[in-house]
Design an enzyme around this catalytic site. Structure first.
Site, PDB file in Angstrom:
ATOM      1  N   ARG A   1       0.839  -1.207   0.000  1.00 60.04           N
ATOM      2  CA  ARG A   1       0.000   0.000   0.000  1.00 60.04           C
ATOM      3  C   ARG A   1       0.875   1.260   0.000  1.00 60.04           C
ATOM      4  O   ARG A   1       0.576   2.226  -0.695  1.00 60.04           O
ATOM      5  CB  ARG A   1      -0.910  -0.061   1.223  1.00 60.04           C
ATOM      6  CG  ARG A   1      -1.516   1.225   1.686  1.00 60.04           C
ATOM      7  CD  ARG A   1      -2.821   1.514   0.966  1.00 60.04           C
ATOM      8  NE  ARG A   1      -3.777   2.165   1.843  1.00 60.04           N
ATOM      9  CZ  ARG A   1      -3.741   3.447   2.185  1.00 60.04           C
ATOM     10  NH1 ARG A   1      -2.791   4.218   1.742  1.00 60.04           N
ATOM     11  NH2 ARG A   1      -4.675   3.952   2.968  1.00 60.04           N
TER      12      ARG A   1
ATOM     13  N   ASP B   1     -12.664  -3.018  -4.146  1.00 61.88           N
ATOM     14  CA  ASP B   1     -13.583  -2.420  -3.186  1.00 61.88           C
ATOM     15  C   ASP B   1     -14.978  -2.409  -3.785  1.00 61.88           C
ATOM     16  O   ASP B   1     -15.125  -2.425  -5.007  1.00 61.88           O
ATOM     17  CB  ASP B   1     -13.153  -0.992  -2.824  1.00 61.88           C
ATOM     18  CG  ASP B   1     -13.798  -0.555  -1.514  1.00 61.88           C
ATOM     19  OD1 ASP B   1     -13.258  -0.906  -0.454  1.00 61.88           O
ATOM     20  OD2 ASP B   1     -14.858   0.095  -1.561  1.00 61.88           O
TER      21      ASP B   1
HETATM   22  O1  CP3 Z   1     -11.844  -8.917   1.720  1.00 65.59           O
HETATM   23  C1  CP3 Z   1     -10.817  -8.616   1.100  1.00 65.59           C
HETATM   24  O2  CP3 Z   1      -9.664  -8.831   1.539  1.00 65.59           O
HETATM   25  C2  CP3 Z   1     -10.975  -8.003  -0.272  1.00 65.59           C
HETATM   26  C3  CP3 Z   1     -10.976  -6.580  -0.369  1.00 65.59           C
HETATM   27  C4  CP3 Z   1     -12.128  -5.716   0.116  1.00 65.59           C
HETATM   28  C5  CP3 Z   1     -11.910  -4.377   0.539  1.00 65.59           C
HETATM   29  N1  CP3 Z   1     -13.121  -3.780   0.731  1.00 65.59           N
HETATM   30  C6  CP3 Z   1     -10.581  -3.768   0.690  1.00 65.59           C
HETATM   31  C7  CP3 Z   1     -10.441  -2.512   1.444  1.00 65.59           C
HETATM   32  C8  CP3 Z   1     -13.513  -5.939   0.130  1.00 65.59           C
HETATM   33  C9  CP3 Z   1     -14.286  -7.199  -0.165  1.00 65.59           C
HETATM   34  C10 CP3 Z   1     -14.119  -4.695   0.506  1.00 65.59           C
HETATM   35  C11 CP3 Z   1     -15.583  -4.500   0.574  1.00 65.59           C
HETATM   36  C12 CP3 Z   1     -16.104  -3.268   1.162  1.00 65.59           C
HETATM   37  N2  CP3 Z   1     -15.642  -1.988   1.023  1.00 65.59           N
HETATM   38  C13 CP3 Z   1     -17.305  -3.184   1.920  1.00 65.59           C
HETATM   39  C14 CP3 Z   1     -18.219  -4.351   2.216  1.00 65.59           C
HETATM   40  C15 CP3 Z   1     -17.691  -5.213   3.292  1.00 65.59           C
HETATM   41  C16 CP3 Z   1     -17.773  -4.608   4.648  1.00 65.59           C
HETATM   42  O3  CP3 Z   1     -16.705  -4.417   5.254  1.00 65.59           O
HETATM   43  O4  CP3 Z   1     -18.893  -4.347   5.101  1.00 65.59           O
HETATM   44  C17 CP3 Z   1     -17.515  -1.847   2.275  1.00 65.59           C
HETATM   45  C18 CP3 Z   1     -18.652  -1.290   3.102  1.00 65.59           C
HETATM   46  C19 CP3 Z   1     -16.454  -1.092   1.688  1.00 65.59           C
HETATM   47  C20 CP3 Z   1     -16.258   0.382   1.734  1.00 65.59           C
HETATM   48  C21 CP3 Z   1     -14.967   0.733   2.332  1.00 65.59           C
HETATM   49  N3  CP3 Z   1     -13.749   0.615   1.704  1.00 65.59           N
HETATM   50  C22 CP3 Z   1     -14.739   1.240   3.628  1.00 65.59           C
HETATM   51  C23 CP3 Z   1     -15.818   1.521   4.653  1.00 65.59           C
HETATM   52  C24 CP3 Z   1     -13.354   1.430   3.756  1.00 65.59           C
HETATM   53  C25 CP3 Z   1     -12.628   2.077   4.898  1.00 65.59           C
HETATM   54  C26 CP3 Z   1     -12.618   1.206   6.078  1.00 65.59           C
HETATM   55  C27 CP3 Z   1     -11.225   0.828   6.426  1.00 65.59           C
HETATM   56  O5  CP3 Z   1     -11.021  -0.360   6.755  1.00 65.59           O
HETATM   57  O6  CP3 Z   1     -10.352   1.708   6.364  1.00 65.59           O
HETATM   58  C28 CP3 Z   1     -12.741   1.000   2.548  1.00 65.59           C
HETATM   59  C29 CP3 Z   1     -11.317   0.949   2.250  1.00 65.59           C
HETATM   60  C30 CP3 Z   1     -10.730  -0.416   2.161  1.00 65.59           C
HETATM   61  N4  CP3 Z   1     -11.234  -1.403   1.368  1.00 65.59           N
HETATM   62  C31 CP3 Z   1      -9.546  -0.895   2.797  1.00 65.59           C
HETATM   63  C32 CP3 Z   1      -9.357  -2.204   2.342  1.00 65.59           C
HETATM   64  C33 CP3 Z   1      -8.208  -3.125   2.659  1.00 65.59           C
HETATM   65  C34 CP3 Z   1      -8.628  -0.108   3.714  1.00 65.59           C
HETATM   66  C35 CP3 Z   1      -7.689   0.595   2.788  1.00 65.59           C
HETATM   67  C36 CP3 Z   1      -6.430   1.112   3.412  1.00 65.59           C
HETATM   68  O7  CP3 Z   1      -6.494   1.994   4.279  1.00 65.59           O
HETATM   69  O8  CP3 Z   1      -5.374   0.656   2.958  1.00 65.59           O
END
Ligand code: CP3
Length: 357
Positions: free
Chosen positions: A39, A76
């Site tokens: 990342r 995502d």
């Molecule tokens: O599961 C996996 O490893 C595959 C990747 C994946 C991500 N997001 C990576 C991600 C999947 C399947 C998602 C789905 C997702 N994204 C959902 C549905 C699942 C759930 O958790 O309810 C939702 C609501 C999102 C929207 C989203 N994207 C949010 C709320 C966030 C921020 C929250 C956080 O953890 O920081 C993201 C960013 C995100 N998507 C990250 C990851 C690894 C964090 C990114 C980072 O800071 O590097």
């Protein structure tokens, strides 16, 4: 040397398996030092998603480290609204934010299904590359957000506590809300079809915010559109044999309705008693879940006992049921300890065979 592991797909198809398969929602993520390194190299989250080589790299990291039974595409749910022109940015400490959220009828009426190759081709390129690199070691899961969950982000512009804006649209201008949900559903269906053609072997729909709705609103504004997705997938010649799992967080009271869609599996959050869920859905769907994700930030002993408790809760896999896929009840948190993933996988692999005799 690669051994082929198709346990997860066999379980989803309703076949008898020798133990409970395990994968973990958000298994590629910030709790992993390797993920944080990739990342940092990418610079920001969206560049990571949009660069197939890096998306592939982080998809494989948890597979290589922990011996999980399935890989999930690194991407995502918000790629679809981004491709529709809302301009996604991940703000540090805030989460995902759209630069151009939907402000009213004019914005909604202008929305169109994005081109799966011109606008979302990076996702399909990542899928193809991951399949090649996985070389059938484990199956690859593709995914989408549910129309209601995507529409919530598109209207709110970011995460929300009370969903006042999107509920305002839903209660105040239901026809406009349906216009929005319809175009998002069309996009989701095309997106899932494109992922399958690119190589994903199972599908999951994340209805993260379905549980914010009343039962009546859930049926009308979330379930009906997930039904349309399941029906479209099951009637598409390329997709009909690709298992599809629905996960409504906070949707424990609606399991029967969700099973009625004709999906293959249901995700369970940690508030649902898995033994009761098994009684309620019988042999209609496989159940996926549902350990509290916070346990992963505590001790190895707690991980082992809580994982056993979930397996004990589901109990014996018999002729009356479709079986169990071990997972957490929601995504693994950034504070989770990588060593606890080792304990978790080892516990499921060593303790679950007795439920499959
Ligand atoms: O599961 C996996 O490893 C595959 C990747 C994946 C991500 N997001 C990576 C991600 C999947 C399947 C998602 C789905 C997702 N994204 C959902 C549905 C699942 C759930 O958790 O309810 C939702 C609501 C999102 C929207 C989203 N994207 C949010 C709320 C966030 C921020 C929250 C956080 O953890 O920081 C993201 C960013 C995100 N998507 C990250 C990851 C690894 C964090 C990114 C980072 O800071 O590097």
């Amino acid at each position: 040397m690669h051994t082929k592991n198709d346990l997860y797909l066999r379980a989803l198809r309703g076949e008898r398996v020798e133990r409970t398969p395990i994968w973990v929602m958000r298994q590629a993520g910030r709790y992993l030092p390797d993920y944080r390194a990739t990342r940092a190299r990418a610079g920001d989250f969206l560049t990571l998603c949009k660069t197939p080589e890096m998306a592939c790299e982080v998809t494989l990291q948890p597979i290589d480290h922990f011996g999980l039974d399935a890989a999930i595409l690194f991407s995502d749910i918000l790629t679809i609204p981004d491709a529709m022109g809302l301009e996604l940015v991940l703000e540090e400490g805030v989460g995902p934010v759209f630069q151009k959220p939907l402000m009213g009828a004019a914005d909604i009426n202008e929305l169109a299904v994005p081109d799966m190759h011109a606008d979302l081709g990076y996702v399909m390129d990542a899928v193809a590359l991951i399949r090649r690199e996985l070389n059938d070691r484990v199956p690859l899961i593709g995914f989408t957000g549910s129309p209601w969950t995507l529409a919530s982000y598109m209207v709110e512009g970011k995460g929300s506590k009370d969903f006042a804006k999107v509920k305002g649209l839903m209660f105040g201008e239901p026809e406009l809300m349906h216009t929005l949900l319809n175009v998002v559903t069309d996009a989701v269906i095309e997106y899932l079809r494109a992922q399958v053609r690119a190589g994903v072997q199972s599908l999951m729909v994340f209805d993260t915010w379905g549980g914010m709705l009343s039962t009546a609103a859930f049926k009308t504004f979330s379930l009906a559109y997930m039904q349309r997705i399941v029906t479209a997938i099951k009637s598409d010649s390329d997709c009909k044999d690709v298992p599809i799992v629905l996960f409504t967080k906070g949707g424990g009271q609606w399991l029967e309705m969700l099973a009625d869609t004709g999906c293959d599996g249901l995700g369970l959050d940690w508030t649902i008693d898995i033994a009761q869920a098994k009684q309620r859905v019988g042999d209609r769907v496989i159940l996926q879940g549902n350990m509290d994700p916070v346990v992963m930030s505590t001790t190895g002993a707690a991980v082992e006992s809580q994982a056993r408790a979930v397996l004990d809760g589901y109990g014996q896999v018999g002729a009356q049921d479709r079986g169990h896929i071990f997972n957490l009840g929601h995504g693994i948190q950034p504070t989770a300890k990588p060593d606890n993933m080792r304990v978790l996988v080892e516990t499921v692999k060593s303790y679950s065979p007795s439920f499959h005799s």
